[in-house]
Design a protein around this motif. Structure first.
Motif, mmCIF file in Angstrom:
data_model
loop_
_atom_site.group_PDB
_atom_site.id
_atom_site.type_symbol
_atom_site.label_atom_id
_atom_site.label_comp_id
_atom_site.label_asym_id
_atom_site.label_seq_id
_atom_site.Cartn_x
_atom_site.Cartn_y
_atom_site.Cartn_z
ATOM 1 N N LEU A 1 39.247 65.541 -3.143
ATOM 2 C CA LEU A 1 39.301 65.458 -4.601
ATOM 3 C C LEU A 1 39.202 66.843 -5.209
ATOM 4 C CD1 LEU A 1 36.889 62.445 -5.185
ATOM 5 C CD2 LEU A 1 39.381 62.403 -5.039
ATOM 6 N N GLU A 2 40.110 67.142 -6.100
ATOM 7 C CA GLU A 2 40.075 68.371 -6.889
ATOM 8 C C GLU A 2 39.638 67.969 -8.292
ATOM 9 O OE1 GLU A 2 40.824 71.666 -6.287
ATOM 10 O OE2 GLU A 2 40.997 71.222 -4.154
ATOM 11 N N LEU A 3 38.439 68.360 -8.679
ATOM 12 C CA LEU A 3 37.912 68.008 -9.988
ATOM 13 C C LEU A 3 38.378 69.020 -11.033
ATOM 14 C CD1 LEU A 3 34.220 67.239 -8.945
ATOM 15 C CD2 LEU A 3 36.173 65.683 -9.007
ATOM 16 N N HIS A 4 38.756 68.504 -12.208
ATOM 17 C CA HIS A 4 39.166 69.351 -13.324
ATOM 18 C C HIS A 4 38.404 68.913 -14.562
ATOM 19 C CE1 HIS A 4 42.705 71.276 -11.423
ATOM 20 N NE2 HIS A 4 42.619 70.198 -10.641
ATOM 21 N N ARG A 5 38.066 69.869 -15.399
ATOM 22 C CA ARG A 5 37.405 69.588 -16.674
ATOM 23 C C ARG A 5 38.189 70.300 -17.761
ATOM 24 N NH1 ARG A 5 31.282 71.220 -18.558
ATOM 25 N NH2 ARG A 5 31.432 70.192 -20.570
ATOM 26 N N THR B 1 40.788 72.696 -16.543
ATOM 27 C CA THR B 1 40.344 73.835 -15.742
ATOM 28 C C THR B 1 39.731 73.334 -14.439
ATOM 29 O OG1 THR B 1 39.835 75.031 -17.777
ATOM 30 C CG2 THR B 1 38.838 75.876 -15.748
ATOM 31 N N PRO B 2 40.084 73.954 -13.297
ATOM 32 C CA PRO B 2 39.472 73.530 -12.032
ATOM 33 C C PRO B 2 37.947 73.583 -12.112
ATOM 34 C CG PRO B 2 41.280 75.037 -11.627
ATOM 35 C CD PRO B 2 41.049 75.025 -13.113
ATOM 36 N N TYR B 3 37.319 72.540 -11.596
ATOM 37 C CA TYR B 3 35.871 72.357 -11.719
ATOM 38 C C TYR B 3 35.177 72.386 -10.367
ATOM 39 C CZ TYR B 3 31.675 70.156 -13.758
ATOM 40 O OH TYR B 3 30.409 69.870 -14.195
ATOM 41 N N GLY B 4 35.868 71.926 -9.334
ATOM 42 C CA GLY B 4 35.300 71.915 -7.997
ATOM 43 C C GLY B 4 36.140 71.075 -7.064
ATOM 44 N N SER B 5 35.923 71.259 -5.778
ATOM 45 C CA SER B 5 36.579 70.465 -4.735
ATOM 46 C C SER B 5 35.495 69.711 -3.991
ATOM 47 C CB SER B 5 37.318 71.368 -3.749
ATOM 48 O OG SER B 5 38.351 72.048 -4.394
ATOM 49 N N VAL B 6 35.709 68.420 -3.770
ATOM 50 C CA VAL B 6 34.706 67.592 -3.098
ATOM 51 C C VAL B 6 35.383 66.521 -2.260
ATOM 52 C CG1 VAL B 6 32.963 67.909 -4.902
ATOM 53 C CG2 VAL B 6 34.496 65.963 -5.023
ATOM 54 N N GLY B 7 34.608 65.915 -1.386
ATOM 55 C CA GLY B 7 35.042 64.703 -0.703
ATOM 56 C C GLY B 7 36.148 64.866 0.298
ATOM 57 N N GLU B 8 36.070 65.912 1.123
ATOM 58 C CA GLU B 8 37.108 66.075 2.131
ATOM 59 C C GLU B 8 37.213 64.809 2.974
ATOM 60 O OE1 GLU B 8 38.596 69.323 5.402
ATOM 61 O OE2 GLU B 8 36.521 69.371 4.751
ATOM 62 N N ARG B 9 38.415 64.271 3.062
ATOM 63 C CA ARG B 9 38.725 63.040 3.801
ATOM 64 C C ARG B 9 37.922 61.842 3.280
ATOM 65 N NH1 ARG B 9 38.609 67.109 7.558
ATOM 66 N NH2 ARG B 9 36.567 66.565 8.359
ATOM 67 N N ARG C 1 32.107 77.684 4.398
ATOM 68 C CA ARG C 1 31.515 78.044 5.690
ATOM 69 C C ARG C 1 30.287 78.918 5.509
ATOM 70 N NH1 ARG C 1 35.811 77.723 10.236
ATOM 71 N NH2 ARG C 1 37.329 76.424 9.180
ATOM 72 N N ALA C 2 30.231 79.656 4.420
ATOM 73 C CA ALA C 2 29.075 80.501 4.125
ATOM 74 C C ALA C 2 27.939 79.698 3.491
ATOM 75 C CB ALA C 2 29.484 81.646 3.203
ATOM 76 N N GLY C 3 28.163 78.392 3.279
ATOM 77 C CA GLY C 3 27.129 77.535 2.713
ATOM 78 C C GLY C 3 27.109 77.493 1.198
ATOM 79 N N LEU C 4 28.105 78.093 0.544
ATOM 80 C CA LEU C 4 28.168 78.086 -0.912
ATOM 81 C C LEU C 4 28.757 76.774 -1.400
ATOM 82 C CD1 LEU C 4 29.549 81.695 -1.400
ATOM 83 C CD2 LEU C 4 27.170 80.940 -1.567
ATOM 84 N N GLY C 5 28.221 76.238 -2.477
ATOM 85 C CA GLY C 5 28.706 74.976 -3.019
ATOM 86 C C GLY C 5 29.990 75.140 -3.800
ATOM 87 N N GLY C 6 30.882 74.170 -3.645
ATOM 88 C CA GLY C 6 32.142 74.188 -4.377
ATOM 89 C C GLY C 6 32.246 73.025 -5.338
ATOM 90 N N GLY C 7 31.204 72.205 -5.420
ATOM 91 C CA GLY C 7 31.210 71.073 -6.323
ATOM 92 C C GLY C 7 30.520 69.877 -5.702
ATOM 93 N N GLU C 8 30.270 68.888 -6.547
ATOM 94 C CA GLU C 8 29.634 67.652 -6.092
ATOM 95 C C GLU C 8 30.048 66.526 -7.022
ATOM 96 O OE1 GLU C 8 25.178 65.769 -5.308
ATOM 97 O OE2 GLU C 8 25.382 67.844 -5.953
ATOM 98 N N LEU C 9 30.277 65.360 -6.448
ATOM 99 C CA LEU C 9 30.559 64.142 -7.204
ATOM 100 C C LEU C 9 29.769 63.042 -6.525
ATOM 101 C CD1 LEU C 9 32.239 62.670 -9.419
ATOM 102 C CD2 LEU C 9 33.943 62.221 -7.636
#
Length: 154
Positions: free
Chosen positions: A15-19, A22-30, A79-87
């Motif tokens: 999922l590519e989240l937009h607000r 504008t891109p908001y975050g990427s979540v839910g791989e597979r 991979r560095a442990g940084l967050g890219g979003g959450e849903l």
């Protein structure tokens, strides 16, 4: 967006989240399979199947045994442990005072929360009917991505 295998064939989604466009975050791989299963579960619960039948109002009926709990939680970490979003979606039981009969009515609602990569969050409180529409739209968009259609063009 579609996840592709080594030859470029789409097999799942992220999922590519937009607000506000504008891109908001990427979540839910597979996460496509889980979303499709949740959509079926919400529809079955609204029909009064399983443990959900104990709730008189179909808007209070959600899948799962307990009154509260998590229906899904999608996060993205680099991979560095940084967050890219959450849903995520959590069920909460809410007592509402009914002044006419002078009693409490217990309702259940789905709290859908999205957190962007910058830490800014949004929340929606949904009935089971509203959650069904939301999840179905995600599943329909995912199926479009997997079939190679650009959902922005539809």
């Amino acid at each position: 967006m579609a996840c592709t295998d080594s030859v470029g064939a789409p097999y799942e989604i992220t999922l590519e989240l937009h607000r506000d466009g504008t891109p908001y975050g990427s979540v839910g791989e597979r996460c496509g399979h889980l979303l499709a299963r949740l959509a079926r579960g919400v529809d079955e619960a609204r029909q009064g199947r399983g443990a959900a039948r104990r709730w008189a109002d179909p808007d209070d009926r959600f899948p799962g045994e307990g009154p509260d709990g998590e229906l899904f939680s999608f996060r993205y970490l680099t991979r560095a442990g940084l967050g890219g979003g959450e849903l995520r979606c959590q069920l909460r039981t809410i007592p509402v005072w009914q002044p006419g009969p002078g009693e409490w009515r217990v309702t259940r609602r789905a709290f859908v929360e999205a957190w962007g990569a910058t830490g800014v969050g949004m929340r929606a409180v949904l009935t089971s009917a509203e959650l069904s529409v939301f999840v179905r739209e995600l599943v329909d968009e995912a199926e479009g991505c997997l079939k190679g259609r650009d959902s922005a063009e539809e």
